[in-house]
Write an enzyme that holds these catalytic residues in place. Structure first.
Site, PDB file in Angstrom:
ATOM      1  N   ASP A  95       0.839  -1.202   0.000  1.00 11.76           N
ATOM      2  CA  ASP A  95       0.000   0.000   0.000  1.00 11.76           C
ATOM      3  C   ASP A  95       0.876   1.255   0.000  1.00 11.76           C
ATOM      4  OD1 ASP A  95      -2.317  -1.566   0.095  1.00 11.76           O
ATOM      5  OD2 ASP A  95      -2.168  -1.748   2.272  1.00 11.76           O
ATOM      6  N   LYS A 143      -8.014 -13.495   4.947  1.00 10.99           N
ATOM      7  CA  LYS A 143      -7.237 -12.815   3.906  1.00 10.99           C
ATOM      8  C   LYS A 143      -6.921 -13.777   2.777  1.00 10.99           C
ATOM      9  CE  LYS A 143      -4.735  -8.998   6.085  1.00 10.99           C
ATOM     10  NZ  LYS A 143      -3.399  -8.389   6.220  1.00 10.99           N
ATOM     11  N   CYS A 439      14.354 -42.429  26.333  1.00  6.85           N
ATOM     12  CA  CYS A 439      12.896 -42.254  26.312  1.00  6.85           C
ATOM     13  C   CYS A 439      12.322 -42.321  27.720  1.00  6.85           C
ATOM     14  CB  CYS A 439      12.251 -43.323  25.430  1.00  6.85           C
ATOM     15  SG  CYS A 439      12.739 -43.230  23.688  1.00  6.85           S
TER      16      CYS A 439
END
Length: 535
Positions: A95, A143, A439
């Protein structure tokens, strides 16, 4: 003398979108109700309205906004802003330049600009913007031709460009009440620069009760701003080895007191031993991976472990983390073998951009891959080489970047919230001879994080139970406790007369996890504390 600019509260920034209004809901009614709910700044966005219609909407909107002393901005249209006396404008990258807009508008006009990259922010500051809208944080339907998703983790890089300036920032793109706190927390830059507010569209405009919707969002922002940005640790705490060991010991009792249900999405290799380790510590395991279960599970579990050693249901992991964030449950992410394949790398990025991890735990190769570093390479699930030259600095930097607790496992383990680093020097070499010991550390950390969160939420640790926290509790200490529980138990197990090697070590390790007491853990713990100076 030029009039001064209005004082702007950017906390809850409403961008209008009449096309999103529920059936039968009047736009002006919705706008006023949203202001009553706590909207502090309004941008009128009309992409298809004719000029006359846009002007009328803007004028009437201004009357309503100024009734509540809330500034009103116009999206793109300088002519509309001038014609109806707006408080300012918001412009996009394609813009009118800020300098031209500034020359046309009154001297006290507010000018904001949409920014999608750090370079955009740098230029907006140079051009004299009053604020920037950074994002998109997530995908949005409001948008078209949207720029690439920045992700919450990417917002911090843009906010860092605002250091030393008076320019404000709001996040844009896909923000709603369910992810607002994650957005605020996860976007804080490594230098501590936080958002000034959130720009919201559909979650308010599309609500049949915009006052309630706005109020919910406003309360999230207020609560976050009332709490200085940290990374799941006690703000301003001066951690010391002896105090950490005492807190770690007390958490052994907290696990057994609360017996938290720990949800574990883990790899098929270690499911059984992870479940047994959870039970031995005094908690309860539940192994579930279907996305259809996650919303219900998140309401009853104390914490979540996501371990993708054998990635099978990424959708389940995504859903589990989202709902854990919504319900403020701690999430421990164990990116097993993340550097082994491109799929694992992209999956880890997807998970970490969808929800906020409380703890990321991994070996040097795994955390190097998360950090996008080449300092340490990996081979499958194992690291190659000697590790990081400066692990203290590495974990602190990664913790600040990811806005969470980092646990680096190895011969010595390092735990950091980005400000404090705790080095833990317990463990036995037999841990490296059994499958899934790393783990099990993740399981232990998740268990202690769940217990600490419940302890804080029920008043046991009120200093870390602030409403602005994504997770209640001191997760730095909880992560240290999880590491030490497994490593200290390994030392007791290896010393037993009935242990002759890896085959007899694993059941003995489970036994010793169950036999841990606060005194045994705190006495055996070997911890050091560092406070690295980071640029």
């Amino acid at each position: 003398m030029a009039p001064s600019k209005p004082i702007v509260d950017y906390s809850l920034y409403l961008v209008t979108g009449r096309e999103l209004l529920p059936a039968g809901k009047d736009y002006y009614e919705s706008l006023e109700e949203s202001l009553q709910g706590g909207v502090s700044l309004v941008q009128i966005r009309e992409k298809i309205a004719e000029t006359g219609e846009f002007l009328e909407i803007a004028r009437r909107s201004k009357e309503i906004c100024h009734k509540y002393n809330v500034p009103i901005l116009i999206n793109d249209r300088i002519d509309i802003a001038l014609a109806m006396g707006a408080d300012g404008v918001h412009i996009g990258q394609t813009d009118m330049p800020i300098a031209v807009a500034r020359s046309l508008l009154p001297a006290n006009a507010i000018i904001g600009m949409t920014c999608n990259t750090p370079e955009h922010v740098r230029q907006a500051v140079k051009d004299g913007a009053d604020y920037v809208g950074v994002g998109p944080a997530w995908t949005t339907q409001t948008k078209k031709n949207l720029n690439a998703i920045v992700g919450v983790r990417g917002l911090g890089d843009m906010l860092r460009e605002l250091d030393g300036t008076e320019v404000k920032a709001v996040a844009i793109g896909g923000i709603k009440s369910t992810n607002a706190l994650h957005c605020l927390h996860g976007s804080v830059s490594v230098t501590g620069h936080a958002l000034d507010g959130l720009a919201i569209v559909s979650d308010i405009v599309g609500s049949p009760e915009p006052k309630l919707a706005a109020g919910k969002l406003a309360s999230v922002v207020r609560a976050f701003k009332a709490h200085s940005p940290s990374s799941f640790s006690l703000p301003g705490a001066q951690y010391a080895p002896e105090s950490i060991k005492a807190q770690v010991g007390s958490l052994v009792s907290a696990v057994r007191k609360h017996s938290p249900l720990v949800h574990q999405i883990t790899n098929t290799v270690v499911t059984n031993q992870s479940a047994n380790a959870t039970l031995a510590l005094g908690a309860s395991p539940i192994m579930a991976s279907s996305a259809k279960e996650m919303e219900d599970l998140s309401k009853v579990t104390g914490g979540l472990l996501v371990n993708f050693g054998t990635i099978q249901d990424l959708d389940g992991m995504l859903a589990a983390g989202r709902f854990a964030n919504v319900n403020r449950r701690p999430i421990v992410f164990d990116p097993v073998g993340v550097g082994a394949t491109r799929y694992r790398q992209t999956s880890a990025d997807t998970l970490l951009n969808t929800w906020q991890a409380t703890v990321i735990k991994g070996n040097a190769g795994e955390l190097s891959a998360i950090a996008k570093s080449t300092e340490v390479q990996s081979k499958g699930v194992d690291s190659i080489g000697q590790g990081f030259a400066d692990p203290v600095t590495f974990v602190a930097q990664l913790a600040r970047k990811e806005r969470c607790i980092i646990v680096l496992t190895g011969v010595q383990d390092y735990v950091s919230d980005g400000y404090t680093v705790v080095r833990c020097s317990n463990g036995h070499k037999l841990l490296g001879d059994i499958t899934g010991s790393g783990c099990m550390v993740g399981t232990s950390v998740a268990t202690f994080c769940a217990a600490e969160s419940l302890e804080a939420a029920t008043g046991g640790n009120p200093s870390v139970a602030h409403d602005g926290l994504l997770v209640k509790g001191d997760m730095l200490v909880a992560a240290v406790a999880g590491v030490l529980a497994l490593t200290v138990a390994s030392e007791f197990a290896a010393a037993r007369e009935d242990v002759f090697g890896s085959g007899t070590f694993l059941p003995a390790l489970i036994d010793e996890l169950g036999a841990l007491t606060p005194e045994k853990l705190s006495k055996a713990a070997n911890v050091e504390v560092f406070r690295p100076e980071l640029a």
